[in-house]
Design a protein around this motif. Sequence first.
Motif, short mmCIF file in Angstrom:
data_model
loop_
_atom_site.label_atom_id
_atom_site.label_comp_id
_atom_site.label_asym_id
_atom_site.label_seq_id
_atom_site.Cartn_x
_atom_site.Cartn_y
_atom_site.Cartn_z
N ARG A 27 -28.14 -19.53 2.03
CA ARG A 27 -28.10 -18.10 2.32
C ARG A 27 -28.35 -17.87 3.82
O ARG A 27 -27.69 -17.05 4.46
CB ARG A 27 -29.19 -17.39 1.49
N VAL A 30 -25.26 -18.55 5.74
CA VAL A 30 -24.35 -17.40 5.73
C VAL A 30 -24.75 -16.42 6.82
O VAL A 30 -23.91 -15.95 7.60
CB VAL A 30 -24.35 -16.71 4.34
N ASN A 125 -18.35 -17.96 6.48
CA ASN A 125 -19.40 -17.43 5.61
C ASN A 125 -18.93 -17.41 4.15
O ASN A 125 -19.72 -17.57 3.24
CB ASN A 125 -19.88 -16.06 6.08
N ASN A 126 -17.62 -17.25 3.92
CA ASN A 126 -17.10 -17.31 2.55
C ASN A 126 -17.24 -18.71 1.96
O ASN A 126 -17.58 -18.85 0.79
CB ASN A 126 -15.63 -16.87 2.51
N ARG A 129 -20.83 -19.10 0.93
CA ARG A 129 -21.16 -18.39 -0.31
C ARG A 129 -20.73 -19.21 -1.52
O ARG A 129 -21.44 -19.26 -2.52
CB ARG A 129 -20.48 -17.02 -0.32
N ASN A 132 -22.96 -22.36 -1.91
CA ASN A 132 -24.26 -22.03 -2.49
C ASN A 132 -24.27 -22.21 -4.01
O ASN A 132 -25.32 -22.44 -4.60
CB ASN A 132 -24.63 -20.58 -2.13
N GLU A 133 -23.10 -22.14 -4.63
CA GLU A 133 -23.03 -22.28 -6.08
C GLU A 133 -23.12 -23.74 -6.53
O GLU A 133 -23.36 -24.02 -7.70
CB GLU A 133 -21.75 -21.64 -6.62
N PHE A 172 -17.25 -13.60 -6.96
CA PHE A 172 -17.21 -13.75 -5.50
C PHE A 172 -16.02 -13.00 -4.93
O PHE A 172 -16.13 -12.28 -3.93
CB PHE A 172 -17.15 -15.23 -5.13
N LYS A 176 -16.15 -9.86 -2.49
CA LYS A 176 -15.48 -9.94 -1.18
C LYS A 176 -14.58 -8.72 -0.97
O LYS A 176 -14.56 -8.14 0.12
CB LYS A 176 -14.66 -11.22 -1.11
#
Length: 182
Positions: A27, A30, A125-126, A129, A132-133, A172, A176
């Motif tokens: 995070r 990001v 940043n996408n 994200r 992060n999963e 997501f 977005k």
Amino acid sequence: MEYYNYLKSLHLIFVITWFAGLFYIVRLFVYQIEANDKPSPEKEILQAQYKIMAYRLWYIITWPSAVLASIFAFWMLFFTDAGSVWIKMPWMHVKLCFVFLLYLYHGKCHQIFKQLQRDEVKYSNNFMRLWNEGATIILFAVVFLVVLKSAINWIFGVIGIVLFSVLIMLGFRFYKRIRERK
């Protein structure tokens, strides 16, 4: 046998803090990447703050938690009677494969951390994200394996993880689109 429960408790505490660190560090990645697109002086102020936050999280919480979780896991597996039983079970072998994936994930996060500390932005940043999963998927797999204690039934859990991942991807994309409208 009683000390086994203490070991297990400590192992679980440090696994939880390790995952918390992994979830939060990405995070922060990001935020660092997004700060890179801000105008001066906001960019420099945010980057400096996020570097400090990431450094403290990574070296004071995440790395020590990973090391301590591993120490207690090895202690339980190789130096207790219960561990000598668990290590022979097929579900434990599958779980250890996921733990290996977690170490790879942690290593890649360390590489990204070092890059961002040097102001090298190599990912969007996408991407972060979605990245992060990865820890979430590993966490789901390990929890299902430990609770079900089955090398076969975990497949249903993995199918669930795949479906969960698809839902995350759809969520997501939806998020977005909402962000792009603002």
